[in-house]
Structures are given as C-alpha cells and as structure tokens.
Motif scaffolding. Structure first.
Motif, PDB file in Angstrom:
ATOM      1  N   GLY A 202       0.927  -1.155  -0.189  1.00  0.00           N
ATOM      2  CA  GLY A 202       0.044  -0.008  -0.085  1.00  0.00           C
ATOM      3  C   GLY A 202       0.846   1.024   0.075  1.00  0.00           C
ATOM      4  N   ARG A 203       0.229   2.258  -0.076  1.00  0.00           N
ATOM      5  CA  ARG A 203       0.992   3.325   0.037  1.00  0.00           C
ATOM      6  C   ARG A 203       0.384   4.623   1.069  1.00  0.00           C
ATOM      7  N   ILE A 204       1.166   5.636   1.362  1.00  0.00           N
ATOM      8  CA  ILE A 204       0.459   6.704   2.384  1.00  0.00           C
ATOM      9  C   ILE A 204       1.195   7.982   1.752  1.00  0.00           C
ATOM     10  N   GLU A 205       0.302   8.993   1.746  1.00  0.00           N
ATOM     11  CA  GLU A 205       0.996  10.148   1.448  1.00  0.00           C
ATOM     12  C   GLU A 205       0.635  11.200   2.355  1.00  0.00           C
ATOM     13  N   ASP A 206       1.435  12.099   2.727  1.00  0.00           N
ATOM     14  CA  ASP A 206       1.170  13.034   3.769  1.00  0.00           C
ATOM     15  C   ASP A 206       1.813  14.300   3.408  1.00  0.00           C
ATOM     16  N   GLU A 207       1.649  15.477   3.868  1.00  0.00           N
ATOM     17  CA  GLU A 207       2.345  16.795   3.528  1.00  0.00           C
ATOM     18  C   GLU A 207       3.869  16.534   3.404  1.00  0.00           C
ATOM     19  N   ALA A 208       4.447  15.678   4.222  1.00  0.00           N
ATOM     20  CA  ALA A 208       5.953  15.700   4.005  1.00  0.00           C
ATOM     21  C   ALA A 208       6.446  14.894   2.893  1.00  0.00           C
ATOM     22  N   GLY A 209       5.533  13.916   2.315  1.00  0.00           N
ATOM     23  CA  GLY A 209       6.218  12.966   1.278  1.00  0.00           C
ATOM     24  C   GLY A 209       5.252  11.785   1.148  1.00  0.00           C
ATOM     25  N   ILE A 210       5.878  10.792   0.580  1.00  0.00           N
ATOM     26  CA  ILE A 210       5.015   9.551   0.177  1.00  0.00           C
ATOM     27  C   ILE A 210       5.938   8.424   0.627  1.00  0.00           C
ATOM     28  N   SER A 211       4.926   7.496   1.143  1.00  0.00           N
ATOM     29  CA  SER A 211       5.717   6.209   1.335  1.00  0.00           C
ATOM     30  C   SER A 211       4.899   4.969   0.798  1.00  0.00           C
ATOM     31  N   VAL A 212       5.665   4.047   0.502  1.00  0.00           N
ATOM     32  CA  VAL A 212       5.147   2.505   0.376  1.00  0.00           C
ATOM     33  C   VAL A 212       5.484   1.524   1.385  1.00  0.00           C
ATOM     34  N   ASP A 213       4.582   0.741   1.607  1.00  0.00           N
ATOM     35  CA  ASP A 213       4.674  -0.457   2.348  1.00  0.00           C
ATOM     36  C   ASP A 213       5.042  -1.792   1.507  1.00  0.00           C
ATOM     37  N   LEU A 214       5.744  -2.372   1.868  1.00  0.00           N
ATOM     38  CA  LEU A 214       6.304  -3.780   0.891  1.00  0.00           C
ATOM     39  C   LEU A 214       6.111  -4.970   2.069  1.00  0.00           C
ATOM     40  N   GLY A 215       5.771  -6.097   1.646  1.00  0.00           N
ATOM     41  CA  GLY A 215       5.456  -7.205   2.500  1.00  0.00           C
ATOM     42  C   GLY A 215       6.318  -8.432   2.178  1.00  0.00           C
ATOM     43  N   LEU A 216       6.688  -9.260   3.022  1.00  0.00           N
ATOM     44  CA  LEU A 216       7.348 -10.558   2.858  1.00  0.00           C
ATOM     45  C   LEU A 216       6.926 -11.335   4.293  1.00  0.00           C
ATOM     46  N   SER A 217       6.619 -12.653   3.953  1.00  0.00           N
ATOM     47  CA  SER A 217       6.051 -13.387   4.953  1.00  0.00           C
ATOM     48  C   SER A 217       6.641 -14.983   4.756  1.00  0.00           C
ATOM     49  N   SER A 218       6.349 -15.413   5.783  1.00  0.00           N
ATOM     50  CA  SER A 218       6.937 -17.120   5.602  1.00  0.00           C
ATOM     51  C   SER A 218       6.130 -17.598   4.383  1.00  0.00           C
ATOM     52  N   ASP A 219       5.023 -17.339   4.406  1.00  0.00           N
ATOM     53  CA  ASP A 219       4.008 -17.893   3.258  1.00  0.00           C
ATOM     54  C   ASP A 219       4.716 -17.696   1.934  1.00  0.00           C
ATOM     55  N   SER A 220       5.404 -16.536   1.765  1.00  0.00           N
ATOM     56  CA  SER A 220       5.680 -16.286   0.320  1.00  0.00           C
ATOM     57  C   SER A 220       6.997 -16.918   0.188  1.00  0.00           C
ATOM     58  N   LEU A 221       7.717 -17.646   1.055  1.00  0.00           N
ATOM     59  CA  LEU A 221       9.011 -18.377   0.628  1.00  0.00           C
ATOM     60  C   LEU A 221       8.749 -19.668   0.114  1.00  0.00           C
ATOM     61  N   ASP A 222       9.888 -20.007  -0.643  1.00  0.00           N
ATOM     62  CA  ASP A 222       9.664 -21.574  -1.141  1.00  0.00           C
ATOM     63  C   ASP A 222       9.980 -22.701   0.051  1.00  0.00           C
ATOM     64  N   GLU A 223       9.633 -23.683  -0.428  1.00  0.00           N
ATOM     65  CA  GLU A 223       9.750 -24.640   0.471  1.00  0.00           C
ATOM     66  C   GLU A 223      11.242 -24.973   1.138  1.00  0.00           C
ATOM     67  N   ASP A 224      12.129 -24.817   0.199  1.00  0.00           N
ATOM     68  CA  ASP A 224      13.632 -25.160   0.426  1.00  0.00           C
ATOM     69  C   ASP A 224      13.955 -24.090   1.596  1.00  0.00           C
ATOM     70  N   THR A 225      13.564 -22.512   1.329  1.00  0.00           N
ATOM     71  CA  THR A 225      14.034 -21.773   2.345  1.00  0.00           C
ATOM     72  C   THR A 225      13.329 -22.172   3.676  1.00  0.00           C
ATOM     73  N   LYS A 226      12.068 -22.380   3.724  1.00  0.00           N
ATOM     74  CA  LYS A 226      11.254 -22.563   4.890  1.00  0.00           C
ATOM     75  C   LYS A 226      11.825 -23.586   5.746  1.00  0.00           C
TER      76      LYS A 226
END
Ligand code: TA6
Length: 289
Positions: free
Chosen positions: A94-118
């Motif tokens: 997602g993204r958040i904009e405020d008067e100072a600037g703009i930010s994005v959030d990025l996610g990674l979780s155990s669910d998104s890892l391949d079996e080998d890494t898990k």
C-alpha cells in the motif's frame, strides 16, 4: 507534496514535485535509486543483476534474519549470507501520502517463501518494510512480526545502504568515536575506535557496537549525509577498496572510490522476538546538498 507513484511488474518509483525520486525493485524490496534533482545519492554497481537472479550489488539491500556468513551450530546455519530477504520478491502492500512526502509498504512473509528456504528457517514471520521519500530524506523502516502463538525466534536485521560519494579519499565519518568495533578484515577481533572523524584509507569492514543513533558522512569536511537509526543497535562501516575486484558484479573497478556503506542494524548479537510479538526499527537517510 505533488507526490506520485509509478509501478510496473518489477519496480515501484516514488517521486515528489520537489525533485526527489526513489526506485524500489520488488525483488528484495531493494531501493536501487534515490535522487534529488537528478543527483544520484546511492551507489549501484553497473554490473549488478536487477533481474532477480541474485542480490542487488548496491542501493539498499535488506539483511534478515542473519547478517554475514551464517555460523554453524546456529538456527540460521543453512541460510545464505545476509539471509533471504534480499533475494525474494516482496509484495506491494500500500501507499501513504502526507504533507511531508510519500511512502510505500512492502511485505514478505513465511508464506511467500519457497519450501527449501522454509525448511532452512522454519519460523512463521511477517515483514512490513516502509520506504518513505521526503524532499531531503529517505526513511526505511522494518516491522518484524512473530505470529507464532508459542515459539520465539532470533534474528538480525540491517539496512545495507551504499551511499554514493564524490571521492572516498575525501570522506570523514563522525559519530562512531570511542566505540568498540569488530574488524572483519582482522578475523572479527575487537578494537577501540578513537578517531573523531574516521577516514577510509583501505579495505574497511567494521561492526561498531551499541552506537549512538546519528552518523555523519563528511565530504571534503562538509556534511553530505546523516544516517540516523531508530531502534537499532549497531552501525557497519564498509568499503571493500581494491578487494572489490574479487566481486564479479562490481563495476566499474574504481567504483569503490565513489561509495561508502553506512549500514544501520542489529547484527552484533541476535534479537529475540517473543511469540506473538512484533519489533520495529529503521533509518533516516538525509542528504545535505
Ligand atoms: O556489510 C559488510 C559485509 O558484511 C561485508 O563483509 C561484505 O561481505 C558485504 O557485506 C557484502 O556482502 P555480499 O553478500 O552482498 O557480497
């Protein structure tokens, strides 16, 4: 702030009407460019892979859950150097904009890892990485979540920032004096730092432990960057100098003259995250142009 976000399949770009811009590769959630009025403030190897085939050489790679070569006999022993966060594709949350600037959030979780890494690090986890751009700062913040109801886990975390500088011979680093550092060019032995302003005169690879929150990078005696950490214990100072010739993805060969890594993290020891708990830490990179 006249903010805008452009996204395509492999990257997202933030820009402000003030002339600041940042580009984040979804692979590794690696910031690969931060510019103010088209002046590039991060160093990125011209030979860096940007296709997801290997960790980016430059920008701001993310280190999690282990810093450095994993030690045998630890829970992270089977993981690659610096862990798996920088070599997996993150999701744009997602993204958040405020008067100072703009930010994005990025996610990674155990669910998104391949079996080998898990299988190599069998813990449920969630990472939420926020990159915020303002007129003269780039803020990077990580939330680490442990959703497991009964087991804790240990982790390192670090923002491996490659700052671009005009000339390494004219650099001074302030804020690390009177600390003890581990010198990785000397087998990790501990040494006292006394210099008010540290010069980079050769291969430098040091973990300054329990550092104050603010480090200043001077160029020709004037502040060029301040790196302010929040909730993080240590600062790594790295410049490979001519040893960069051993890295196949380092270009141009003289590129070490135009970079210094000032890396904020909690890496000298493992941080324990209790079952059901979350942890947050980050860095404000500020450019003094
Ligand atoms: O942060 C400094 C360091 O730990 C150095 O020892 C060097 O290994 C550097 O990271 C780069 O590591 P990489 O795995 O990206 O080649």
């Amino acid at each position: 702030s006249g903010a805008s976000i452009e996204q395509d399949s492999d990257r997202v770009t933030l820009s402000l009407s003030s002339g600041a811009k940042a580009t984040i590769l979804l692979y590794g959630a690696t910031v690969i460019s931060w510019t103010i009025n088209d002046r590039e403030l991060l160093w990125l190897s011209e030979a860096s892979a940007l296709d997801g085939s290997k960790a980016v050489r430059g920008g701001i790679p993310l280190v999690f859950p282990v810093f450095g070569p994993p030690r045998a006999g630890t829970a992270v022993e089977a993981l690659p150097q610096h862990g798996f966060a920088r070599i997996n594709k993150w999701n744009l949350l997602g993204r958040i904009e405020d008067e100072a600037g703009i930010s994005v959030d990025l996610g990674l979780s155990s669910d998104s890892l391949d079996e080998d890494t898990k299988s190599k690090w069998p813990h449920s986890f969630g990472l939420i990485y926020s990159v915020k751009l303002t007129a003269d700062t780039l803020e990077t913040k990580m939330v680490v979540q442990n959703p497991d109801p009964s087991n804790s886990f240990d982790f390192n975390v670090l923002f491996h920032t490659y700052l671009r500088i005009p000339d390494v011979d004219k650099i001074g680093v302030q804020g690390l004096d009177s600390l003890t550092y581990r010198d990785k060019t000397l087998g990790g032995s501990e040494h006292p730092e006394s210099a008010e302003t540290i010069k980079i005169t050769g291969e430098t690879d040091r973990v300054y432990m329990n550092a104050p929150d603010k480090v200043t990078v001077l160029s020709d005696g004037a502040p060029l960057f301040t790196v302010t950490k929040l909730g993080l214990k240590d600062v790594v100072l790295w410049n490979p100098h001519t040893s960069s010739s051993k890295m196949g993805d380092w270009a141009p060969a003289e590129g070490y003259k135009n970079m210094v890594c000032v890396e904020a993290g909690s890496v000298a020891s493992f941080q324990n995250l209790e079952a059901g708990a979350a942890w947050e830490g980050g860095v404000v990179h500020k450019a003094h142009l």
